[in-house]
Motif scaffolding. Structure first.
Motif, PDB file in Angstrom:
ATOM      1  N   VAL A   1       0.844  -1.202   0.000  1.00 15.20           N
ATOM      2  CA  VAL A   1       0.000   0.000   0.000  1.00 15.20           C
ATOM      3  C   VAL A   1       0.878   1.250   0.000  1.00 15.20           C
ATOM      4  O   VAL A   1       0.641   2.200  -0.757  1.00 15.20           O
ATOM      5  CB  VAL A   1      -0.947   0.008   1.226  1.00 15.20           C
ATOM      6  N   ALA A   2       1.886   1.259   0.834  1.00 15.68           N
ATOM      7  CA  ALA A   2       2.754   2.425   0.962  1.00 15.68           C
ATOM      8  C   ALA A   2       3.508   2.722  -0.329  1.00 15.68           C
ATOM      9  O   ALA A   2       3.613   3.884  -0.744  1.00 15.68           O
ATOM     10  CB  ALA A   2       3.739   2.203   2.108  1.00 15.68           C
ATOM     11  N   ILE A   3       4.025   1.694  -0.977  1.00 19.49           N
ATOM     12  CA  ILE A   3       4.767   1.902  -2.227  1.00 19.49           C
ATOM     13  C   ILE A   3       3.826   2.368  -3.329  1.00 19.49           C
ATOM     14  O   ILE A   3       4.182   3.206  -4.152  1.00 19.49           O
ATOM     15  CB  ILE A   3       5.538   0.614  -2.610  1.00 19.49           C
ATOM     16  N   ARG A   4       2.631   1.853  -3.323  1.00 22.83           N
ATOM     17  CA  ARG A   4       1.637   2.309  -4.305  1.00 22.83           C
ATOM     18  C   ARG A   4       1.332   3.791  -4.101  1.00 22.83           C
ATOM     19  O   ARG A   4       1.265   4.552  -5.059  1.00 22.83           O
ATOM     20  CB  ARG A   4       0.377   1.467  -4.184  1.00 22.83           C
ATOM     21  N   GLN A   5       1.163   4.208  -2.867  1.00 22.61           N
ATOM     22  CA  GLN A   5       0.901   5.613  -2.572  1.00 22.61           C
ATOM     23  C   GLN A   5       2.101   6.496  -2.905  1.00 22.61           C
ATOM     24  O   GLN A   5       1.934   7.635  -3.340  1.00 22.61           O
ATOM     25  CB  GLN A   5       0.536   5.795  -1.096  1.00 22.61           C
ATOM     26  N   ALA A   6       3.285   5.976  -2.699  1.00 22.81           N
ATOM     27  CA  ALA A   6       4.493   6.761  -2.947  1.00 22.81           C
ATOM     28  C   ALA A   6       4.645   7.113  -4.424  1.00 22.81           C
ATOM     29  O   ALA A   6       5.253   8.138  -4.760  1.00 22.81           O
ATOM     30  CB  ALA A   6       5.730   6.003  -2.465  1.00 22.81           C
ATOM     31  N   SER A   7       4.084   6.301  -5.295  1.00 26.71           N
ATOM     32  CA  SER A   7       4.210   6.575  -6.729  1.00 26.71           C
ATOM     33  C   SER A   7       3.454   7.832  -7.144  1.00 26.71           C
ATOM     34  O   SER A   7       3.706   8.376  -8.214  1.00 26.71           O
ATOM     35  CB  SER A   7       3.734   5.383  -7.566  1.00 26.71           C
ATOM     36  N   VAL A   8       2.541   8.294  -6.298  1.00 25.43           N
ATOM     37  CA  VAL A   8       1.801   9.524  -6.599  1.00 25.43           C
ATOM     38  C   VAL A   8       2.179  10.642  -5.634  1.00 25.43           C
ATOM     39  O   VAL A   8       1.418  11.579  -5.435  1.00 25.43           O
ATOM     40  CB  VAL A   8       0.267   9.291  -6.610  1.00 25.43           C
ATOM     41  N   GLY A   9       3.345  10.516  -5.023  1.00 26.08           N
ATOM     42  CA  GLY A   9       3.876  11.605  -4.221  1.00 26.08           C
ATOM     43  C   GLY A   9       3.698  11.490  -2.721  1.00 26.08           C
ATOM     44  O   GLY A   9       4.249  12.285  -1.981  1.00 26.08           O
ATOM     45  N   ARG A  10       2.954  10.516  -2.252  1.00 21.84           N
ATOM     46  CA  ARG A  10       2.764  10.346  -0.804  1.00 21.84           C
ATOM     47  C   ARG A  10       3.809   9.360  -0.283  1.00 21.84           C
ATOM     48  O   ARG A  10       3.570   8.155  -0.218  1.00 21.84           O
ATOM     49  CB  ARG A  10       1.351   9.881  -0.507  1.00 21.84           C
ATOM     50  N   THR A  11       4.966   9.900   0.071  1.00 27.41           N
ATOM     51  CA  THR A  11       6.116   9.065   0.399  1.00 27.41           C
ATOM     52  C   THR A  11       6.330   8.834   1.893  1.00 27.41           C
ATOM     53  O   THR A  11       7.112   7.980   2.269  1.00 27.41           O
ATOM     54  CB  THR A  11       7.397   9.667  -0.198  1.00 27.41           C
ATOM     55  N   GLY A  12       5.654   9.578   2.745  1.00 27.58           N
ATOM     56  CA  GLY A  12       5.892   9.478   4.183  1.00 27.58           C
ATOM     57  C   GLY A  12       5.632   8.094   4.746  1.00 27.58           C
ATOM     58  O   GLY A  12       6.471   7.535   5.466  1.00 27.58           O
ATOM     59  N   PHE A  13       4.466   7.533   4.449  1.00 28.67           N
ATOM     60  CA  PHE A  13       4.119   6.206   4.957  1.00 28.67           C
ATOM     61  C   PHE A  13       5.079   5.150   4.413  1.00 28.67           C
ATOM     62  O   PHE A  13       5.503   4.250   5.140  1.00 28.67           O
ATOM     63  CB  PHE A  13       2.667   5.882   4.599  1.00 28.67           C
ATOM     64  N   ALA A  14       5.447   5.270   3.137  1.00 21.74           N
ATOM     65  CA  ALA A  14       6.376   4.305   2.539  1.00 21.74           C
ATOM     66  C   ALA A  14       7.722   4.346   3.248  1.00 21.74           C
ATOM     67  O   ALA A  14       8.317   3.302   3.527  1.00 21.74           O
ATOM     68  CB  ALA A  14       6.547   4.583   1.051  1.00 21.74           C
ATOM     69  N   SER A  15       8.187   5.527   3.540  1.00 23.50           N
ATOM     70  CA  SER A  15       9.470   5.652   4.220  1.00 23.50           C
ATOM     71  C   SER A  15       9.427   4.954   5.580  1.00 23.50           C
ATOM     72  O   SER A  15      10.328   4.183   5.923  1.00 23.50           O
ATOM     73  CB  SER A  15       9.829   7.131   4.381  1.00 23.50           C
ATOM     74  N   VAL A  16       8.379   5.201   6.337  1.00 31.27           N
ATOM     75  CA  VAL A  16       8.237   4.569   7.651  1.00 31.27           C
ATOM     76  C   VAL A  16       8.150   3.056   7.507  1.00 31.27           C
ATOM     77  O   VAL A  16       8.853   2.303   8.196  1.00 31.27           O
ATOM     78  CB  VAL A  16       6.995   5.116   8.393  1.00 31.27           C
ATOM     79  N   MET A  17       7.305   2.565   6.612  1.00 37.89           N
ATOM     80  CA  MET A  17       7.106   1.122   6.472  1.00 37.89           C
ATOM     81  C   MET A  17       8.378   0.402   6.022  1.00 37.89           C
ATOM     82  O   MET A  17       8.698  -0.684   6.508  1.00 37.89           O
ATOM     83  CB  MET A  17       5.967   0.821   5.489  1.00 37.89           C
ATOM     84  N   LEU A  18       9.105   0.996   5.089  1.00 40.40           N
ATOM     85  CA  LEU A  18      10.323   0.352   4.605  1.00 40.40           C
ATOM     86  C   LEU A  18      11.388   0.278   5.700  1.00 40.40           C
ATOM     87  O   LEU A  18      12.091  -0.721   5.829  1.00 40.40           O
ATOM     88  CB  LEU A  18      10.847   1.072   3.363  1.00 40.40           C
ATOM     89  N   TRP A  19      11.506   1.323   6.506  1.00 36.26           N
ATOM     90  CA  TRP A  19      12.453   1.293   7.623  1.00 36.26           C
ATOM     91  C   TRP A  19      12.012   0.305   8.696  1.00 36.26           C
ATOM     92  O   TRP A  19      12.848  -0.402   9.281  1.00 36.26           O
ATOM     93  CB  TRP A  19      12.672   2.689   8.209  1.00 36.26           C
ATOM     94  N   VAL A  20      10.718   0.229   8.967  1.00 34.97           N
ATOM     95  CA  VAL A  20      10.199  -0.750   9.935  1.00 34.97           C
ATOM     96  C   VAL A  20      10.491  -2.167   9.445  1.00 34.97           C
ATOM     97  O   VAL A  20      10.940  -3.030  10.206  1.00 34.97           O
ATOM     98  CB  VAL A  20       8.686  -0.549  10.171  1.00 34.97           C
ATOM     99  N   GLU A  21      10.255  -2.387   8.163  1.00 34.87           N
ATOM    100  CA  GLU A  21      10.520  -3.715   7.591  1.00 34.87           C
ATOM    101  C   GLU A  21      11.996  -4.069   7.682  1.00 34.87           C
ATOM    102  O   GLU A  21      12.356  -5.183   8.087  1.00 34.87           O
ATOM    103  CB  GLU A  21      10.058  -3.739   6.136  1.00 34.87           C
TER     104      GLU A  21
END
Length: 134
Positions: free
Chosen positions: A58-78
C-alpha cells in the motif's frame, strides 16, 4: 489516488510485495493453525512479516503519486524487522526451533526479505528526487 504510469522498478516492487504478503501470510496461517506448539514465536513473526509486506505494498503504491511518508516509515520498519529477527535467529537459536520469514535474514527465501526493503528505499529515494526536480 490518481493513476500514474508505473515504472518498471515500481511494478517489480509491487509484485514482490504482493507475492510476499500472500506467501508469508499463507505460511504463517497454516503454521499457526496446524503446528502452533512447535514454534509459535517464529510463526507469529511470519504473520507480522506478512502484515508488513501488505502495508508496504500500500505504501509503495501511494508513494508513486507523491505520498512518500508512509512508505518511508514502512520500509524502515521492515528493514529493522529483518535485521532484528535475522540477528536474533542467529544468536538465540533456541528461540527459533522453526524458521520465520525473516530468520537468518530471509535465507529460506533467497535473502529477498533482506534485499526488498533496501530496494524499496532506493526506489523511494529516486521518487523523492524526481518529485523535487519537477
Amino acid at each position: 489516488m490518481t493513476d500514474t504510469p508505473r515504472s518498471g522498478p515500481h511494478k517489480v516492487l509491487l509484485a514482490f510485495y504482493a507475492l510476499f504478503a500472500l506467501a508469508a501470510g499463507a505460511r504463517a496461517l497454516v503454521q499457526l493453525t496446524t503446528q502452533y506448539d512447535e514454534a509459535p514465536v517464529a510463526y507469529w513473526l511470519s504473520l507480522a512479516a506478512a502484515v508488513t509486506y501488505a502495508l508496504g505494498w500500500v505504501a509503495i503504491r501511494q508513494a508513486s503519486v507523491g505520498r512518500t511518508g508512509f512508505a518511508s516509515v514502512m520500509l524502515w520498519v521492515e528493514l529493522a524487522g529483518v535485521l532484528t529477527v535475522g540477528t536474533l535467529s542467529l544468536v538465540e537459536r533456541d528461540w527459533f526451533p522453526d524458521a520465520s520469514v525473516w530468520s537468518d535474514y530471509g535465507i529460506g527465501y533467497g535473502f529477498v526479505p533482506a534485499v526488498l526493503p533496501i530496494a524499496g528505499l532506493i526506489w523511494l529515494r529516486h521518487q523523492k528526487r524526481r518529485a523535487h526536480a519537477a
